[in-house]
Design an enzyme around this catalytic site. Structure first.
Site, PDB file in Angstrom:
ATOM      1  N   ASP A   7       0.849  -1.265   0.019  1.00 25.47           N
ATOM      2  CA  ASP A   7       0.199   0.072  -0.084  1.00 25.47           C
ATOM      3  C   ASP A   7       0.820   1.386  -0.119  1.00 25.47           C
ATOM      4  O   ASP A   7       2.077   1.049  -0.108  1.00 25.47           O
ATOM      5  CB  ASP A   7      -0.830   0.080   1.356  1.00 25.47           C
ATOM      6  N   CYS A  64       3.006  -2.977   4.233  1.00 20.41           N
ATOM      7  CA  CYS A  64       2.151  -2.052   4.443  1.00 20.41           C
ATOM      8  C   CYS A  64       2.978  -1.252   5.453  1.00 20.41           C
ATOM      9  O   CYS A  64       3.948  -1.417   5.616  1.00 20.41           O
ATOM     10  CB  CYS A  64       0.797  -2.448   4.776  1.00 20.41           C
ATOM     11  N   GLY A  65       2.347  -0.275   6.103  1.00 21.78           N
ATOM     12  CA  GLY A  65       2.882   0.431   7.286  1.00 21.78           C
ATOM     13  C   GLY A  65       3.684  -0.409   8.409  1.00 21.78           C
ATOM     14  O   GLY A  65       4.886  -0.288   8.535  1.00 21.78           O
ATOM     15  N   THR A  66       2.786  -1.272   8.837  1.00 20.10           N
ATOM     16  CA  THR A  66       3.412  -2.382  10.035  1.00 20.10           C
ATOM     17  C   THR A  66       3.487  -3.527   9.403  1.00 20.10           C
ATOM     18  O   THR A  66       4.567  -4.335  10.147  1.00 20.10           O
ATOM     19  CB  THR A  66       2.251  -2.319  10.703  1.00 20.10           C
ATOM     20  N   HIS A  97      10.201 -23.980   8.736  1.00 22.53           N
ATOM     21  CA  HIS A  97       9.149 -24.557   9.846  1.00 22.53           C
ATOM     22  C   HIS A  97       7.675 -24.223   9.262  1.00 22.53           C
ATOM     23  O   HIS A  97       7.082 -25.340   9.338  1.00 22.53           O
ATOM     24  CB  HIS A  97       9.194 -24.129  11.090  1.00 22.53           C
ATOM     25  N   ASN A  98       7.383 -23.296   8.802  1.00 27.39           N
ATOM     26  CA  ASN A  98       6.246 -22.934   8.250  1.00 27.39           C
ATOM     27  C   ASN A  98       5.786 -22.985   6.595  1.00 27.39           C
ATOM     28  O   ASN A  98       4.557 -22.894   6.419  1.00 27.39           O
ATOM     29  CB  ASN A  98       5.609 -21.579   8.797  1.00 27.39           C
ATOM     30  N   HIS A 132       7.722 -30.983  10.521  1.00 27.42           N
ATOM     31  CA  HIS A 132       6.898 -29.593  10.276  1.00 27.42           C
ATOM     32  C   HIS A 132       5.642 -29.986   9.333  1.00 27.42           C
ATOM     33  O   HIS A 132       4.725 -29.245   9.212  1.00 27.42           O
ATOM     34  CB  HIS A 132       7.699 -28.501   9.752  1.00 27.42           C
TER      35      HIS A 132
HETATM   36  C1  RB5 Z   1      -2.075   2.698   6.388  1.00 29.62           C
HETATM   37  O1  RB5 Z   1      -1.737   4.018   6.914  1.00 29.62           O
HETATM   38  C2  RB5 Z   1      -1.761   1.649   7.404  1.00 29.62           C
HETATM   39  O2  RB5 Z   1      -3.024   1.499   8.282  1.00 29.62           O
HETATM   40  C3  RB5 Z   1      -1.430   0.233   6.741  1.00 29.62           C
HETATM   41  O3  RB5 Z   1      -0.448   0.545   5.783  1.00 29.62           O
HETATM   42  C4  RB5 Z   1      -1.077  -0.846   7.567  1.00 29.62           C
HETATM   43  O4  RB5 Z   1       0.059  -0.407   8.523  1.00 29.62           O
HETATM   44  C5  RB5 Z   1      -2.014  -1.488   7.951  1.00 29.62           C
HETATM   45  O5  RB5 Z   1      -1.630  -2.514   8.905  1.00 29.62           O
END
Ligand code: RB5
Length: 147
Positions: A7, A64-66, A97-98, A132
């Site tokens: 994203d 993504c962000g996280t 393992h996964n 596994h």
């Molecule tokens: C976008 O702002 C953020 O929410 C997305 O990239 C992500 O981190 C969601 O888990």
């Protein structure tokens, strides 16, 4: 062939990972996004993961962000085993393992250098199978029971 997607929050890291894949001669398909405009990570996760389960691509990288939201979405696609990693050990052992087929990372969590290391170990580590395999088969059975 590696499927890659992100994203907007993962866009910059995706571009950096793509440069790394190119440098190493690793073929990839980019499922977007293609700029910093806001997009919804579940849609990117679904299109990227479909290319893996239909056999067009062997493995995937999602950012993504996280790394968390996109990994949750990816794991809703049958046949996907996505692991959100920000350390070398996890990226290695989720292959061993996964038999993880998608590496997820957070563009706001890991730097470009670490991301490249995670990608390298993820792409170059083979699944160990053996003890596994029963557990990975059980994950598949959970999917079958949801139908
Ligand atoms: C976008 O702002 C953020 O929410 C997305 O990239 C992500 O981190 C969601 O888990």
């Amino acid at each position: 062939m590696i499927a890659i997607g992100s994203d907007h929050a993962g866009f910059e890291l995706k571009q950096s990972v793509i440069a790394h894949l190119k440098e190493n001669g690793i073929e990839y398909k980019d499922f977007g996004c293609y700029d910093m405009n806001s997009v919804d990570y579940p849609a990117i996760a679904e299109t990227t993961c479909k290319a893996i389960v239909n056999g067009d691509c062997e493995r995937g990288i999602l950012i993504c962000g996280t790394g968390i939201g996109i990994s949750i979405a990816a794991n809703k696609v049958q046949g996907i085993r996505a692991a959100c990693c920000s350390d070398y050990f996890s990226a290695k052992y989720t292959r061993l393992h996964n038999d993880a087929n998608v590496l997820c990372m957070g563009g706001r969590v890991v730097g470009a250098g670490l991301a490249n290391e995670l990608v390298d170990v993820f792409l170059h580590t083979d699944y160990e199978g053996g003890r596994h395999a029963r557990r990975v088969a059980m994950i598949h059975e959970i999917e079958q029971r949801q139908k």
